[in-house]
Design a protein around this motif. Structure first.
Motif, PDB file in Angstrom:
ATOM      1  N   SER A  99       0.853  -1.189   0.000  1.00 19.66           N
ATOM      2  CA  SER A  99       0.000   0.000   0.000  1.00 19.66           C
ATOM      3  C   SER A  99       0.890   1.240   0.000  1.00 19.66           C
ATOM      4  O   SER A  99       2.077   1.168   0.328  1.00 19.66           O
ATOM      5  CB  SER A  99      -0.933   0.019   1.221  1.00 19.66           C
ATOM      6  N   SER A 100       0.298   2.363  -0.388  1.00 20.16           N
ATOM      7  CA  SER A 100       1.066   3.604  -0.493  1.00 20.16           C
ATOM      8  C   SER A 100       0.220   4.782  -0.033  1.00 20.16           C
ATOM      9  O   SER A 100      -0.999   4.815  -0.251  1.00 20.16           O
ATOM     10  CB  SER A 100       1.502   3.859  -1.940  1.00 20.16           C
ATOM     11  N   ASP A 101       0.882   5.762   0.557  1.00 19.00           N
ATOM     12  CA  ASP A 101       0.304   7.083   0.768  1.00 19.00           C
ATOM     13  C   ASP A 101       0.974   8.013  -0.229  1.00 19.00           C
ATOM     14  O   ASP A 101       2.210   8.044  -0.326  1.00 19.00           O
ATOM     15  CB  ASP A 101       0.555   7.588   2.190  1.00 19.00           C
ATOM     16  N   GLN A 102       0.169   8.796  -0.965  1.00 21.21           N
ATOM     17  CA  GLN A 102       0.723   9.667  -1.986  1.00 21.21           C
ATOM     18  C   GLN A 102       0.047  11.029  -1.900  1.00 21.21           C
ATOM     19  O   GLN A 102      -1.181  11.120  -1.836  1.00 21.21           O
ATOM     20  CB  GLN A 102       0.535   9.060  -3.381  1.00 21.21           C
ATOM     21  N   TYR A 103       0.856  12.068  -1.907  1.00 23.00           N
ATOM     22  CA  TYR A 103       0.366  13.437  -1.826  1.00 23.00           C
ATOM     23  C   TYR A 103       0.988  14.249  -2.953  1.00 23.00           C
ATOM     24  O   TYR A 103       2.188  14.148  -3.212  1.00 23.00           O
ATOM     25  CB  TYR A 103       0.735  14.076  -0.492  1.00 23.00           C
ATOM     26  N   VAL A 104       0.174  15.049  -3.626  1.00 19.52           N
ATOM     27  CA  VAL A 104       0.654  15.878  -4.723  1.00 19.52           C
ATOM     28  C   VAL A 104       0.414  17.344  -4.377  1.00 19.52           C
ATOM     29  O   VAL A 104      -0.677  17.714  -3.923  1.00 19.52           O
ATOM     30  CB  VAL A 104      -0.058  15.530  -6.044  1.00 19.52           C
ATOM     31  N   THR A 145       5.021  18.482  -7.066  1.00 25.23           N
ATOM     32  CA  THR A 145       5.865  17.696  -6.165  1.00 25.23           C
ATOM     33  C   THR A 145       5.045  16.546  -5.596  1.00 25.23           C
ATOM     34  O   THR A 145       3.932  16.747  -5.107  1.00 25.23           O
ATOM     35  CB  THR A 145       6.405  18.564  -5.021  1.00 25.23           C
ATOM     36  N   LEU A 146       5.593  15.343  -5.698  1.00 24.47           N
ATOM     37  CA  LEU A 146       4.904  14.142  -5.229  1.00 24.47           C
ATOM     38  C   LEU A 146       5.613  13.576  -4.012  1.00 24.47           C
ATOM     39  O   LEU A 146       6.819  13.317  -4.043  1.00 24.47           O
ATOM     40  CB  LEU A 146       4.879  13.087  -6.348  1.00 24.47           C
ATOM     41  N   TYR A 147       4.867  13.407  -2.926  1.00 26.58           N
ATOM     42  CA  TYR A 147       5.360  12.730  -1.731  1.00 26.58           C
ATOM     43  C   TYR A 147       4.760  11.321  -1.709  1.00 26.58           C
ATOM     44  O   TYR A 147       3.555  11.150  -1.915  1.00 26.58           O
ATOM     45  CB  TYR A 147       4.923  13.463  -0.461  1.00 26.58           C
ATOM     46  N   GLN A 148       5.611  10.327  -1.464  1.00 21.32           N
ATOM     47  CA  GLN A 148       5.149   8.946  -1.392  1.00 21.32           C
ATOM     48  C   GLN A 148       5.731   8.248  -0.172  1.00 21.32           C
ATOM     49  O   GLN A 148       6.904   8.451   0.158  1.00 21.32           O
ATOM     50  CB  GLN A 148       5.582   8.160  -2.633  1.00 21.32           C
ATOM     51  N   SER A 149       4.902   7.422   0.467  1.00 20.14           N
ATOM     52  CA  SER A 149       5.368   6.507   1.505  1.00 20.14           C
ATOM     53  C   SER A 149       4.870   5.120   1.124  1.00 20.14           C
ATOM     54  O   SER A 149       3.662   4.920   0.943  1.00 20.14           O
ATOM     55  CB  SER A 149       4.837   6.901   2.884  1.00 20.14           C
ATOM     56  N   HIS A 150       5.801   4.176   0.962  1.00 15.63           N
ATOM     57  CA  HIS A 150       5.458   2.828   0.532  1.00 15.63           C
ATOM     58  C   HIS A 150       5.541   1.860   1.723  1.00 15.63           C
ATOM     59  O   HIS A 150       6.502   1.894   2.496  1.00 15.63           O
ATOM     60  CB  HIS A 150       6.411   2.334  -0.559  1.00 15.63           C
ATOM     61  N   TYR A 151       4.546   0.992   1.817  1.00 12.81           N
ATOM     62  CA  TYR A 151       4.463   0.034   2.919  1.00 12.81           C
ATOM     63  C   TYR A 151       4.418  -1.383   2.371  1.00 12.81           C
ATOM     64  O   TYR A 151       3.783  -1.650   1.341  1.00 12.81           O
ATOM     65  CB  TYR A 151       3.208   0.281   3.758  1.00 12.81           C
ATOM     66  N   ARG A 152       5.087  -2.284   3.072  1.00 15.65           N
ATOM     67  CA  ARG A 152       4.944  -3.702   2.774  1.00 15.65           C
ATOM     68  C   ARG A 152       3.795  -4.242   3.612  1.00 15.65           C
ATOM     69  O   ARG A 152       3.077  -3.475   4.267  1.00 15.65           O
ATOM     70  CB  ARG A 152       6.243  -4.440   3.064  1.00 15.65           C
ATOM     71  N   LYS A 153       3.603  -5.547   3.577  1.00 13.12           N
ATOM     72  CA  LYS A 153       2.519  -6.129   4.368  1.00 13.12           C
ATOM     73  C   LYS A 153       2.709  -5.815   5.846  1.00 13.12           C
ATOM     74  O   LYS A 153       3.802  -5.572   6.316  1.00 13.12           O
ATOM     75  CB  LYS A 153       2.448  -7.639   4.142  1.00 13.12           C
ATOM     76  N   ASN A 154       1.617  -5.825   6.581  1.00  5.64           N
ATOM     77  CA  ASN A 154       1.600  -5.482   8.009  1.00  5.64           C
ATOM     78  C   ASN A 154       1.887  -4.003   8.238  1.00  5.64           C
ATOM     79  O   ASN A 154       2.289  -3.601   9.326  1.00  5.64           O
ATOM     80  CB  ASN A 154       2.576  -6.339   8.809  1.00  5.64           C
ATOM     81  N   ASN A 155       1.715  -3.188   7.178  1.00  7.03           N
ATOM     82  CA  ASN A 155       1.845  -1.739   7.277  1.00  7.03           C
ATOM     83  C   ASN A 155       3.239  -1.305   7.734  1.00  7.03           C
ATOM     84  O   ASN A 155       3.402  -0.337   8.478  1.00  7.03           O
ATOM     85  CB  ASN A 155       0.790  -1.176   8.243  1.00  7.03           C
ATOM     86  N   VAL A 156       4.272  -2.010   7.269  1.00  3.05           N
ATOM     87  CA  VAL A 156       5.654  -1.676   7.615  1.00  3.05           C
ATOM     88  C   VAL A 156       6.223  -0.748   6.541  1.00  3.05           C
ATOM     89  O   VAL A 156       6.293  -1.101   5.362  1.00  3.05           O
ATOM     90  CB  VAL A 156       6.518  -2.948   7.713  1.00  3.05           C
ATOM     91  N   LEU A 157       6.623   0.455   6.943  1.00  2.17           N
ATOM     92  CA  LEU A 157       7.202   1.422   6.019  1.00  2.17           C
ATOM     93  C   LEU A 157       8.613   0.981   5.628  1.00  2.17           C
ATOM     94  O   LEU A 157       9.429   0.659   6.481  1.00  2.17           O
ATOM     95  CB  LEU A 157       7.275   2.791   6.693  1.00  2.17           C
TER      96      LEU A 157
END
Length: 231
Positions: free
Chosen positions: A168-173, A196-208
């Motif tokens: 899953s990802s959080d993305q802000y523009v 400008t794009l900010y992204q935070s990528h998570y693996r399973k179990n919501n681990v950044l």
């Protein structure tokens, strides 16, 4: 198996092996030697990424989003891939280790004191400035990054080496001015404003495991997001 099929079909869509629509479900069942249910699961993944749409009684059509598709970034893909999937070239400006401070923790959702890889890349499309990317990788999740992969897709290396994928990802523009450092790297005027794009990528179990800030220097860039109405 259905994820393998989905990835194979995504590759073929991105490389224009299907011009108008996907083969029929029956044709895909024969090609991959799997059940209809497996094919439908694979197509569900592709649909969620916004690459195809289903027309009742007619099949699955490749999304046509108009001209200049190579300048459209598909945020639904999770790793911000363009529809035309052109290869980017990179100049690595910085590759080092650092400790996240409170400001970074507040901005990206990491923990204050986390040890990170920091990569600053100036990337080009068709030999023209495309993006300036500040990317950070959690060393707890990605213990080693070889220098040679920095010019390619780092996420593809991480997937292959550590079996870590974006769940899953959080993305802000937004639109932001170039920082003094960014202006120095690009040669563009300090204070010029870019998407400008900010992204935070998570693996399973919501681990950044990865977060980034990217200036899109090509002012013709557009962003696509696919949503499904499930009401």
């Amino acid at each position: 198996m259905y994820t393998f099929i989905a990835n194979d079909l995504i590759y073929k869509i991105n490389h224009h092996q299907f011009k108008v629509k996907l083969p029929t479900e029956y044709e895909l069942m024969k090609k991959y030697n799997v059940s209809r249910n497996t094919i439908r699961k694979a197509i569900d993944i592709i649909s969620q990424k916004g690459l195809v749409r289903r027309v009742q009684g007619s099949g699955y059509y490749i999304n046509n989003i108009g001209a200049d598709t190579d300048r459209i970034v598909n945020l639904t893909m999770g790793v911000s891939e363009g529809f035309n999937h052109q290869k980017l070239t990179s100049r690595v400006v910085t590759f080092d280790r650092m400790i996240a401070d409170r400001a970074m923790a507040n901005e990206f959702g990491c923990e204050d004191g986390d040890e990170l890889y920091r990569i600053i890349r100036y990337r080009y499309r068709k030999n023209q400035p495309y993006i300036l990317e500040y990317a950070y990788y959690e060393r707890n999740e990605v213990p080693f990054l070889p220098v040679d992969v920095l010019h390619e897709s780092i996420l593809e290396f991480i997937k292959a080496e550590y079996d870590v994928t974006v769940d899953s990802s959080d993305q802000y523009v937004g639109i932001e001015p170039l920082s003094p450092e960014a202006a120095s790297i690009t040669g563009f005027p300090q204070g010029d404003r870019y998407i400008t794009l900010y992204q935070s990528h998570y693996r399973k179990n919501n681990v950044l495991f990865n977060f980034s800030k990217t200036y899109y220097l090509d002012r013709g860039t557009r962003f696509y997001f696919h949503a499904i109405n499930q009401s």
